[in-house]
Scaffold this motif. Structure first.
Motif, mmCIF file in Angstrom:
data_model
loop_
_atom_site.group_PDB
_atom_site.id
_atom_site.type_symbol
_atom_site.label_atom_id
_atom_site.label_comp_id
_atom_site.label_asym_id
_atom_site.label_seq_id
_atom_site.Cartn_x
_atom_site.Cartn_y
_atom_site.Cartn_z
ATOM 1 N N GLU A 1 0.827 -1.197 0.000
ATOM 2 C CA GLU A 1 0.000 0.000 0.000
ATOM 3 C C GLU A 1 0.868 1.256 0.000
ATOM 4 O O GLU A 1 1.994 1.249 0.519
ATOM 5 N N PRO A 2 0.371 2.368 -0.571
ATOM 6 C CA PRO A 2 1.113 3.640 -0.510
ATOM 7 C C PRO A 2 1.383 4.032 0.944
ATOM 8 O O PRO A 2 0.559 3.808 1.832
ATOM 9 N N GLY A 3 2.549 4.624 1.170
ATOM 10 C CA GLY A 3 2.899 5.084 2.509
ATOM 11 C C GLY A 3 3.399 4.006 3.437
ATOM 12 O O GLY A 3 3.519 4.235 4.641
ATOM 13 N N ALA B 1 6.778 7.363 5.121
ATOM 14 C CA ALA B 1 5.911 8.124 6.022
ATOM 15 C C ALA B 1 5.650 9.542 5.533
ATOM 16 O O ALA B 1 4.514 10.029 5.594
ATOM 17 N N ASP B 2 6.681 10.225 5.040
ATOM 18 C CA ASP B 2 6.541 11.637 4.662
ATOM 19 C C ASP B 2 6.149 11.829 3.202
ATOM 20 O O ASP B 2 5.384 12.731 2.878
ATOM 21 N N ASP B 3 6.681 10.985 2.324
ATOM 22 C CA ASP B 3 6.420 11.154 0.899
ATOM 23 C C ASP B 3 5.264 10.296 0.388
ATOM 24 O O ASP B 3 4.816 10.459 -0.745
ATOM 25 N N ASP C 1 12.811 -6.180 10.649
ATOM 26 C CA ASP C 1 12.046 -5.941 11.874
ATOM 27 C C ASP C 1 11.905 -4.447 12.140
ATOM 28 O O ASP C 1 10.862 -3.962 12.585
ATOM 29 N N HIS C 2 12.959 -3.695 11.873
ATOM 30 C CA HIS C 2 12.990 -2.267 12.181
ATOM 31 C C HIS C 2 12.172 -1.429 11.202
ATOM 32 O O HIS C 2 11.490 -0.488 11.603
ATOM 33 N N LEU C 3 12.227 -1.766 9.915
ATOM 34 C CA LEU C 3 11.683 -0.885 8.881
ATOM 35 C C LEU C 3 10.296 -1.245 8.372
ATOM 36 O O LEU C 3 9.502 -0.361 8.048
ATOM 37 N N ALA C 4 10.021 -2.530 8.255
ATOM 38 C CA ALA C 4 8.830 -2.956 7.510
ATOM 39 C C ALA C 4 7.563 -2.912 8.354
ATOM 40 O O ALA C 4 7.547 -3.426 9.476
ATOM 41 N N HIS D 1 12.515 11.837 -10.414
ATOM 42 C CA HIS D 1 11.284 12.060 -11.173
ATOM 43 C C HIS D 1 10.028 11.895 -10.319
ATOM 44 O O HIS D 1 8.929 11.793 -10.839
ATOM 45 N N ARG D 2 10.195 11.887 -8.986
ATOM 46 C CA ARG D 2 9.088 11.773 -8.019
ATOM 47 C C ARG D 2 8.234 10.524 -8.291
ATOM 48 O O ARG D 2 7.042 10.615 -8.630
ATOM 49 N N PRO D 3 8.798 9.348 -8.124
ATOM 50 C CA PRO D 3 8.062 8.105 -8.402
ATOM 51 C C PRO D 3 6.971 7.843 -7.373
ATOM 52 O O PRO D 3 6.971 8.409 -6.275
ATOM 53 N N GLN D 4 6.048 6.960 -7.729
ATOM 54 C CA GLN D 4 4.995 6.539 -6.799
ATOM 55 C C GLN D 4 5.397 5.310 -5.992
ATOM 56 O O GLN D 4 4.904 5.084 -4.894
#
Length: 331
Positions: free
Chosen positions: A28-30, A183-185, A200-203, A152-155
């Motif tokens: 999912e986005p974000g 989180a921010d973009d 464990d830390h990031l996902a 290029h500001r990807p999704q």
């Protein structure tokens, strides 16, 4: 991003290798989805298909709403991709590398320069932007690779083992940047890794793969909570005694899911402290000496052991020529 039933088979000399065997997941986005597995599990093959660098034998995949097989051009414009190997030009400056990446995606020279300046500031690279990239530290170079993928500001952003080879400080910096990207973009980030701590830390969500198959998926916390009790591990001083020790531990009521990993026996237990004392007493009574004994709460390594049938370390070792695989012991 959505993936359903991806399969891929390679021809290796006189045999076929099933690199992917019905892989399914969505991002999912974000959010950051961690694709976790040892070398050879199918992570990079999955990324190559999703970034249109390879094609699947069967199954479907959409990225940013585009079908990777039928709308490859649109997919390429919607994604950023950081491969395992460096993608920057070492004899170009940071600015030159970023501007070139922007121009490849059709940005005007002025817009590309402005965007390059933004990203150099964001990644803390502005003071080095006019220096040749080959003079940068490994951590700075990896940040440059990520910045180039964002011009290029990807999704959707694909990060294929982005922290391999980095020192602990540079790895921590990269973790912070990746977290901010989601989180921010609002990017959908697919991160492949063979570092348990990194996953464990990031996902926010994990997909654990082994031998080209998804063995389990879920949030890191939920996966660990799904393992009741504690984990104990006892390392025998004499590896030739492991079989006899496994027979001793198999007879203990508290011990379940007993497995062998080289000279170490691992098990799930309730009340880890009390169970470890009982295990040590039983081994001592059988005149079996230990070199180490530990008790811990469930970890991602325990999750991997439960669902893949081997420890993560054993899976990594098995992917290396001459590596020794785990043996299972009846509990």
């Amino acid at each position: 991003m959505s993936v359903a039933g991806l399969t891929k088979t390679y021809r290796a000399r006189d045999r076929e290798v099933r690199a992917l065997d019905g892989v399914d997941f969505s991002v999912e986005p974000g959010t950051v989805l961690g694709l976790l597995g040892p070398n050879g599990a199918g992570k990079s093959t999955t990324v190559k298909i999703l970034t249109t660098l390879s094609s699947a034998d069967s199954g479907t995949a959409t990225v940013a709403g585009y079908d990777v097989a039928r709308e490859a051009r649109d997919v390429r414009h919607a994604i950023g991709y950081v491969s395992q190997k460096p993608g920057f030009d070492p004899i170009g400056t940071g600015v030159e590398n970023l501007v070139l990446a922007g121009r490849v995606y059709g940005m005007s020279a002025r817009t590309a320069r402005e965007r390059a300046g933004e990203l150099l500031e964001r990644f803390g690279l502005a003071d080095s932007g006019r220096r040749l990239a080959r003079t940068w530290s490994g951590g700075m170079q990896r940040k440059l690779d990520v910045a180039m993928s964002l011009m290029h500001r990807p999704q959707v952003l694909f990060l294929d083992e982005p922290t391999t080879g980095l020192d602990p400080e540079a790895r921590a910096d990269m973790w912070a940047e990746i977290a901010h990207l989601a989180a921010d973009d609002g990017l959908a980030v697919l991160l492949t890794t063979h570092y348990l701590e990194e996953a464990d830390h990031l996902a926010q969500r994990l997909v654990i793969v082994d031998h080209g198959r998804v063995v389990v998926s879920g949030t890191p916390d939920a996966l660990k909570r799904g393992l009741s009790g504690d984990a104990i591990a006892v390392e025998l001083a004499d590896c030739s005694e492991v079989e006899r020790a496994s027979g001793v531990l198999s007879g203990l009521a508290r011990v379940r899911e007993l497995t062998r990993d080289l000279d170490t026996l691992r098990a799930r237990v309730d009340d880890g402290g009390a169970a470890l004392l009982e295990v040590m007493a039983a081994l001592d009574a059988a005149d079996l000496r230990l070199s180490a004994a530990t008790v811990s709460r469930p970890s991602l390594d325990d999750v991997y052991l439960r669902y893949a049938g081997r420890t993560f370390a054993s899976a990594e070792a098995a992917s290396v020529p001459g590596g020794r695989a785990r043996e299972e012991v009846a509990a």
